[in-house]
Design a protein around this motif. Sequence first.
Motif, PDB file in Angstrom:
ATOM      1  N   LEU A 109     -29.078 -13.771 -61.657  1.00 48.54           N
ATOM      2  CA  LEU A 109     -28.974 -12.981 -60.613  1.00 48.54           C
ATOM      3  C   LEU A 109     -28.539 -14.137 -59.457  1.00 48.54           C
ATOM      4  CD1 LEU A 109     -29.439 -10.467 -58.992  1.00 48.54           C
ATOM      5  CD2 LEU A 109     -31.673 -11.273 -58.762  1.00 48.54           C
ATOM      6  N   SER A 110     -28.845 -15.083 -59.588  1.00 49.33           N
ATOM      7  CA  SER A 110     -28.376 -16.275 -58.388  1.00 49.33           C
ATOM      8  C   SER A 110     -27.129 -16.449 -58.553  1.00 49.33           C
ATOM      9  CB  SER A 110     -29.313 -17.423 -58.690  1.00 49.33           C
ATOM     10  OG  SER A 110     -30.696 -17.072 -58.260  1.00 49.33           O
ATOM     11  N   LEU A 111     -26.630 -16.373 -59.644  1.00 50.76           N
ATOM     12  CA  LEU A 111     -25.385 -16.958 -59.926  1.00 50.76           C
ATOM     13  C   LEU A 111     -24.480 -15.512 -59.516  1.00 50.76           C
ATOM     14  CD1 LEU A 111     -25.226 -18.941 -63.447  1.00 50.76           C
ATOM     15  CD2 LEU A 111     -24.652 -19.853 -61.105  1.00 50.76           C
ATOM     16  N   GLY A 145     -33.986 -21.755 -51.039  1.00 50.87           N
ATOM     17  CA  GLY A 145     -35.035 -21.186 -50.636  1.00 50.87           C
ATOM     18  C   GLY A 145     -35.123 -19.742 -50.537  1.00 50.87           C
ATOM     19  N   VAL A 146     -34.006 -19.005 -50.153  1.00 53.23           N
ATOM     20  CA  VAL A 146     -33.770 -17.583 -50.257  1.00 53.23           C
ATOM     21  C   VAL A 146     -33.882 -17.213 -51.618  1.00 53.23           C
ATOM     22  CG1 VAL A 146     -32.196 -15.449 -49.971  1.00 53.23           C
ATOM     23  CG2 VAL A 146     -32.614 -17.259 -48.089  1.00 53.23           C
ATOM     24  N   LEU A 147     -33.234 -17.605 -52.663  1.00 52.07           N
ATOM     25  CA  LEU A 147     -33.300 -17.153 -53.916  1.00 52.07           C
ATOM     26  C   LEU A 147     -34.644 -17.757 -54.556  1.00 52.07           C
ATOM     27  CD1 LEU A 147     -29.755 -18.999 -55.029  1.00 52.07           C
ATOM     28  CD2 LEU A 147     -30.416 -16.602 -54.803  1.00 52.07           C
ATOM     29  N   GLU A 148     -35.411 -18.752 -54.253  1.00 54.10           N
ATOM     30  CA  GLU A 148     -36.595 -19.055 -54.730  1.00 54.10           C
ATOM     31  C   GLU A 148     -37.734 -17.727 -54.140  1.00 54.10           C
ATOM     32  OE1 GLU A 148     -37.745 -22.900 -53.747  1.00 54.10           O
ATOM     33  OE2 GLU A 148     -35.977 -23.713 -54.942  1.00 54.10           O
ATOM     34  N   LYS A 149     -37.442 -17.406 -52.762  1.00 54.42           N
ATOM     35  CA  LYS A 149     -38.396 -16.489 -52.232  1.00 54.42           C
ATOM     36  C   LYS A 149     -38.312 -15.118 -52.774  1.00 54.42           C
ATOM     37  CE  LYS A 149     -38.701 -13.782 -48.140  1.00 54.42           C
ATOM     38  NZ  LYS A 149     -37.889 -13.413 -46.929  1.00 54.42           N
ATOM     39  N   HIS A 150     -37.394 -14.840 -53.585  1.00 55.50           N
ATOM     40  CA  HIS A 150     -37.099 -13.647 -54.429  1.00 55.50           C
ATOM     41  C   HIS A 150     -37.072 -13.779 -55.881  1.00 55.50           C
ATOM     42  CE1 HIS A 150     -35.981 -11.290 -50.728  1.00 55.50           C
ATOM     43  NE2 HIS A 150     -35.418 -12.311 -50.358  1.00 55.50           N
ATOM     44  N   HIS A 151     -37.450 -14.999 -56.149  1.00 51.67           N
ATOM     45  CA  HIS A 151     -37.830 -15.379 -57.575  1.00 51.67           C
ATOM     46  C   HIS A 151     -36.516 -14.903 -58.393  1.00 51.67           C
ATOM     47  CE1 HIS A 151     -41.811 -16.151 -56.584  1.00 51.67           C
ATOM     48  NE2 HIS A 151     -41.882 -14.977 -56.096  1.00 51.67           N
ATOM     49  N   ALA A 152     -35.751 -15.117 -58.043  1.00 53.05           N
ATOM     50  CA  ALA A 152     -34.203 -14.647 -58.544  1.00 53.05           C
ATOM     51  C   ALA A 152     -33.888 -15.596 -59.690  1.00 53.05           C
ATOM     52  CB  ALA A 152     -33.163 -15.008 -57.533  1.00 53.05           C
TER      53      ALA A 152
END
Length: 75
Positions: free
Chosen positions: A32-34, A21-28
Amino acid sequence: MPQISRYSDEQVEELLTELAGVLEKHHAPTDLSLMVLGNMVTNLINTSVATAQRQTLARSFAQALQASVSEDQAH
């Protein structure tokens, strides 16, 4: 052979959902997520694991990651 976890499926799923959810919230994007998740793993190992065990744990983590990645082409 799968390992038995001391954590419940519910605990794991709840944390996974929150982190995603945090990664999605920031549209990562994926890269970048990895990067962020890799930095988090490195930080956890460096701050929570005895120096003598860090390389062994990192190697085991990397092997488990490789074993869990699917070879199929579906996204």
